[in-house]
Design an enzyme around this catalytic site. Structure first.
Site, PDB file in Angstrom:
ATOM      1  N   LYS A 253     -35.457  27.798  55.634  1.00  0.00           N
ATOM      2  CA  LYS A 253     -35.998  28.057  54.303  1.00  0.00           C
ATOM      3  C   LYS A 253     -37.393  28.654  54.479  1.00  0.00           C
ATOM      4  O   LYS A 253     -38.086  28.334  55.464  1.00  0.00           O
ATOM      5  CB  LYS A 253     -36.101  26.714  53.568  1.00  0.00           C
ATOM      6  CG  LYS A 253     -36.288  26.846  52.101  1.00  0.00           C
ATOM      7  CD  LYS A 253     -34.959  26.887  51.411  1.00  0.00           C
ATOM      8  CE  LYS A 253     -35.130  26.970  49.906  1.00  0.00           C
ATOM      9  NZ  LYS A 253     -33.922  27.415  49.238  1.00  0.00           N
TER      10      LYS A 253
ATOM     11  N   CYS B  54     -40.193  37.577  47.972  1.00  0.00           N
ATOM     12  CA  CYS B  54     -39.626  36.630  47.010  1.00  0.00           C
ATOM     13  C   CYS B  54     -39.975  37.068  45.588  1.00  0.00           C
ATOM     14  O   CYS B  54     -41.150  37.231  45.255  1.00  0.00           O
ATOM     15  CB  CYS B  54     -40.142  35.225  47.264  1.00  0.00           C
ATOM     16  SG  CYS B  54     -39.471  34.071  46.037  1.00  0.00           S
TER      17      CYS B  54
END
Ligand code: SIN
Length: 318
Positions: A45, A131
């Site tokens: 992650k 992101c």
């Protein structure tokens, strides 16, 4: 039978398929499930300096054609992932692992890479500059000057194998601009593409997710043509020593085949991994191998980057 070994920056992998950062990589348990699957390796992650809860739920929805998410980088913090990757490395010293990380403020990047440089980490770092889901923060890699600034700082601190996770580009001028920036740095790889930012999925009369008024990153089958184009064009524009991980729209072995045909050295799977779980890697491996066997390809280099484009025929005005 065809073999699927590949290399990224001199690191050897016994398969070409891995997870994309974000899916099945939150904690030790999920990483272990990917590690013991048919996947080549895992990426964690995206780790931030401090742990983050991420955006409010509902923040992810699967659809028939793919997915939408606005997770907002939930993660257990850089220290946790450095520790966990080190544990996996000690158990399996021959297997290279990827650590994904990013900053949420300009000050973070120096701190993050000072910490990684001082740690025992010996794998590959994927710096996530793409992101779309952190409220109030732009997607860094659409700001070419910011990318240059960050990579100047980071490569001054950290000298290990480093790659960047990119958002999709849609304009040929932008492809050239990002390639011109990336080619200035000693990068080992780029990973292209992250989700297509700020899409909207509606179920009945309601947005499928809650954050950002329902906007989120689109993944899965919807985005395969963008992933193929980004891998293809960046392969043409980046220095040959920068390897490419192609991510986006992988549902079946044919999708993996096409990303490699466009020039990918490895292939990431995210949405379909979320839908199917880590057994997806064995299925995709089998399907890719069957395609290669049917075509008589013994190894990935037999077709990597060898996409053919039809010869253009002039058209007369009638
Ligand atoms: C997220 O945490 O919002 C997804 C990860 C990413 O898009 O980089």
């Amino acid at each position: 039978m065809a073999e699927l070994t590949t290399t990224i920056g001199g690191f050897h992998f016994n398969n070409t398929i891995m997870n994309g950062a974000g899916v099945w990589c939150y904690d030790r348990k999920e990483l272990s499930a990917v590690d013991t699957s048919a996947a080549a390796t895992f990426v964690t992650k995206t780790a931030t300096l401090a742990p983050r809860a991420g955006n409010p739920k509902p923040r992810m929805a699967a659809t028939d054609l793919g997915s939408i998410n606005s997770m907002g980088l939930p993660n257990k913090g850089l220290d946790y992932y450095l520790q966990v990757v080190e544990e996996f490395h000690q158990a399996n010293p021959e297997k290279p692992y990827f650590l994904s990380t990013t900053g949420t403020s300009p000050d973070d990047f120096g701190k993050i890479f000072t910490k990684i440089a001082a740690s025992n980490f010996s794998g590959l770092v994927e710096l996530n500059l793409s992101c779309p889901n952190v409220v109030g923060k732009p997607q860094i890699a659409y700001d070419f000057a910011a990318v240059e600034r960050i990579l100047t700082q980071v490569t001054g601190i950290y000298h290990g194998p480093l790659g960047v996770k990119l958002p999709p580009y849609f304009d040929l001028v932008h492809f050239q601009q990002i390639a011109d920036v990336l080619n200035q740095f000693p990068l080992t790889f780029v990973n292209t593409i992250n989700s297509v930012g700020n899409g909207l999925v509606i179920q009945d009369e309601t947005a499928a997710i809650a954050p950002k008024g329902g906007l989120g990153g689109i993944g899965g089958g919807y985005i395969k043509p963008m992933a193929l184009a980004n891998v293809r064009v960046l392969r043409q524009l980046l220095k040959p020593e920068i390897n490419i991980i192609g991510t986006g729209g992988v549902e079946i072995g044919r999708d993996v085949f096409e990303l490699i045909l466009c020039g990918a050295d490895m292939v990431g799977v995210a949405t379909q991994l979320g839908k199917e779980g880590p057994k997806v890697f064995a299925r995709l491996t089998e399907e890719l191998t069957a395609i290669m066997d049917a075509k008589g390809y013994k190894r990935l280099s037999d077709f990597r980057g060898k996409l053919q484009v039809p010869e253009a025929r002039e058209v007369a005005v009638h």
